[in-house]
Scaffold this motif. Structure first.
Motif, PDB file in Angstrom:
ATOM      1  N   GLN A  25       0.831  -1.206   0.000  1.00 25.61           N
ATOM      2  CA  GLN A  25       0.000   0.000   0.000  1.00 25.61           C
ATOM      3  C   GLN A  25       0.866   1.257   0.000  1.00 25.61           C
ATOM      4  N   THR A  26       1.897   1.256   0.800  1.00 17.24           N
ATOM      5  CA  THR A  26       2.806   2.403   0.893  1.00 17.24           C
ATOM      6  C   THR A  26       3.547   2.631  -0.429  1.00 17.24           C
ATOM      7  N   ALA A  27       3.899   1.533  -1.087  1.00 13.69           N
ATOM      8  CA  ALA A  27       4.681   1.630  -2.327  1.00 13.69           C
ATOM      9  C   ALA A  27       3.863   2.175  -3.490  1.00 13.69           C
ATOM     10  N   VAL A  28       2.594   1.774  -3.600  1.00 16.83           N
ATOM     11  CA  VAL A  28       1.811   2.155  -4.789  1.00 16.83           C
ATOM     12  C   VAL A  28       1.095   3.482  -4.646  1.00 16.83           C
ATOM     13  N   GLY A  29       0.896   3.944  -3.408  1.00 14.98           N
ATOM     14  CA  GLY A  29       0.263   5.242  -3.214  1.00 14.98           C
ATOM     15  C   GLY A  29      -1.257   5.183  -3.141  1.00 14.98           C
ATOM     16  N   THR A  33      -4.234   2.391  -4.475  1.00 15.50           N
ATOM     17  CA  THR A  33      -4.854   1.747  -3.307  1.00 15.50           C
ATOM     18  C   THR A  33      -6.370   1.829  -3.407  1.00 15.50           C
ATOM     19  N   LYS A  34      -6.867   3.031  -3.681  1.00 12.97           N
ATOM     20  CA  LYS A  34      -8.316   3.223  -3.758  1.00 12.97           C
ATOM     21  C   LYS A  34      -8.925   2.437  -4.911  1.00 12.97           C
ATOM     22  N   CYS A  64      -6.363   1.377   7.078  1.00 11.81           N
ATOM     23  CA  CYS A  64      -7.325   2.482   7.085  1.00 11.81           C
ATOM     24  C   CYS A  64      -6.652   3.814   7.439  1.00 11.81           C
ATOM     25  N   THR A  65      -5.695   3.772   8.339  1.00 13.03           N
ATOM     26  CA  THR A  65      -4.968   4.988   8.715  1.00 13.03           C
ATOM     27  C   THR A  65      -4.198   5.564   7.537  1.00 13.03           C
ATOM     28  N   ASN A  66      -3.663   4.687   6.695  1.00 15.85           N
ATOM     29  CA  ASN A  66      -2.862   5.119   5.552  1.00 15.85           C
ATOM     30  C   ASN A  66      -3.690   5.691   4.411  1.00 15.85           C
ATOM     31  N   LEU A  67      -4.993   5.495   4.459  1.00 13.79           N
ATOM     32  CA  LEU A  67      -5.849   6.069   3.408  1.00 13.79           C
ATOM     33  C   LEU A  67      -5.890   7.587   3.553  1.00 13.79           C
TER      34      LEU A  67
END
Length: 341
Positions: A25-29, A33-34, A64-67
Motif C-alpha cells: 500500500q505504501t509503495a503504490v500510493g 490503493t483506492k 485504514c490509517t494510511n488512506l
C-alpha cells in the motif's frame, strides 16, 4: 501479478500478500490503493483460510490509517466495515483476537458518530467472547475509544457489559474479568474506577469460589501500585480490614490473604498501625485455619516491621500460638518465631 497472487490457490501465497499488504500500500500510493487494493484487501479479510484472515485483520487499522483523510470514510464504510462485521463472529479464535487487537483503533479514524453507531456493537460482541485473549485485546485498547466518544458514552455502553461479565454465574468468566481489571482501572482513571468499579472489586473478596477470592486479593496489590498509597488508605485498606469481623471464617481468612499482598506495597508504618492490630485479634479466632494463617501472615510481614513492633506485638502473639492445641497452628507459629530473632 499482484491480482493473481492475491487470489492464488495456495493459501501460503495469499498469506504472504496479506502479511506484506501495508508495504505494498505504501509503495503504490493512494490512487492505486483506492482503485485496486481496497477490493483485494477486502477479499483477504474474507479468505477461506483462517491464517490469511487473521493476518489481514491485523492490518486493518494501519490500512485504514494510511488512506487519505478525504476518502477514509467513503472507503471504510462500504468496503472494510462489512468485512469487519463478519470477522467479529468468525469461528477462529486467532482471527477474532487479531481483529480485537486493532478494531478499537478504528474509532479515531471513523469519528464519534460512526463509532457509536457501528463500532460499539462490535466491541460489545468481542468483549463477551468466550476466549480471554479476545476480551483482553478489547479491554487493553479502551483508551483509544474513550478519547473519541468520551467516558460518559463509554460507561453507558461498554461498562454494563463488563459488569455483567464480572457477575457471570460461571466463575471462570468472572475470573477473566478480574484479571483484566487493573488494566481497565489504569485506562479509566481513579475517579471513574471508584464510582463504577470499586464496589465490584471488593465484592469479589467475598465470592463463594476460592479462585475468585484469591485473584481479587492479587488485584488489590496491582490497584495500589496504579492509584497509590493514599488511595489505598482511603478506599481499600479499611474495607479489607473490616472483613476480619465477618461471621464467615473464609472471609476472615481472605482478610489475611489481602494483608499478605497489601503488605508488599505498603510502608512499615501503615502495616504496623493498621494491619498488625487486626492480625493480632485474629490470633484468637475460634477456627484453627484462621489461626495458622495468622502465623503465616506474621512471618511474611516481620521483615518489614521495626524491632519494637516485633518485640511487643508480634512475638507475644506467636508465643501464644506456639502453645495452641492445633498442630498446624503450632508449626507455623514456630516457623514465624524463628524469623523474629
Amino acid at each position: 501479478m499482484f491480482r493473481s497472487a492475491a487470489s492464488d490457490k495456495s493459501w501460503r501465497v495469499r498469506f504472504m500478500i496479506a502479511d506484506k499488504f501495508i508495504d505494498l500500500q505504501t509503495a503504490v500510493g493512494p490512487t492505486i490503493t483506492k482503485n485496486h487494493l481496497v477490493f483485494h484487501f477486502s477479499g483477504l479479510l474474507k479468505d477461506v483460510e483462517a491464517e490469511v484472515r487473521a493476518s489481514a485483520a491485523n492490518k486493518i487499522k494501519e490500512f485504514c490509517t494510511n488512506l487519505p483523510a478525504d476518502i477514509q470514510e467513503a472507503v471504510i464504510m462500504p468496503n472494510i466495515l462489512p468485512a469487519v462485521k463478519e470477522l467479529v463472529c468468525d469461528t477462529n479464535q486467532h482471527v477474532k483476537a487479531a481483529l480485537a487487537s486493532v478494531i478499537m483503533g478504528l474509532s479515531p479514524i471513523m469519528g464519534k458518530d460512526n463509532t457509536i453507531q457501528h463500532l460499539l456493537p462490535l466491541f460489545l460482541i468481542l468483549l463477551k467472547d468466550e476466549h480471554s485473549d479476545v476480551r483482553l485485546n478489547i479491554i487493553s485498547n479502551l483508551d483509544s475509544v474513550n478519547k473519541v466518544i468520551g467516558i460518559h458514552q463509554l460507561s453507558q455502553s461498554l461498562l454494563p457489559a463488563i459488569v455483567e461479565l464480572a457477575e457471570d454465574p460461571k466463575w471462570r468468566v468472572r475470573l477473566a474479568i478480574i484479571e483484566h481489571m487493573p488494566l481497565l482501572a489504569e485506562q479509566l482513571g481513579v475517579e471513574f474506577f471508584d464510582e463504577k468499579l470499586n464496589s465490584l472489586c471488593m465484592s469479589w473478596l467475598v465470592d463463594g469460589v476460592f479462585a475468585i477470592r484469591s485473584a481479587a486479593t492479587s488485584n488489590l496489590k496491582r490497584l495500589v501500585s496504579i492509584f497509590g498509597l493514599e488511595w489505598a488508605q482511603n478506599t481499600v485498606i479499611t474495607k479489607v480490614l473490616s472483613m476480619a469481623r465477618d461471621p464467615n471464617y473464609l472471609h476472615r481468612m481472605t482478610t489475611l490473604f489481602a494483608i499478605n499482598v497489601l503488605a508488599e506495597v505498603c510502608p512499615p508504618d501503615v502495616i504496623a498501625k493498621f494491619m498488625v492490630p487486626v492480625i493480632s485479634n485474629l490470633a484468637a479466632d475460634a477456627v484453627p485455619n484462621v489461626r495458622f494463617n495468622v502465623a503465616k501472615t506474621m512471618a511474611l510481614i516481620v521483615p518489614s516491621l521495626d524491632s519494637h513492633t516485633i518485640e511487643f506485638q508480634i512475638k507475644p502473639c506467636l508465643t501464644k500460638l506456639h502453645e495452641d492445641e492445633d498442630m498446624d497452628v503450632k508449626y507455623f507459629a514456630d516457623e514465624a518465631l524463628v524469623l523474629c530473632h
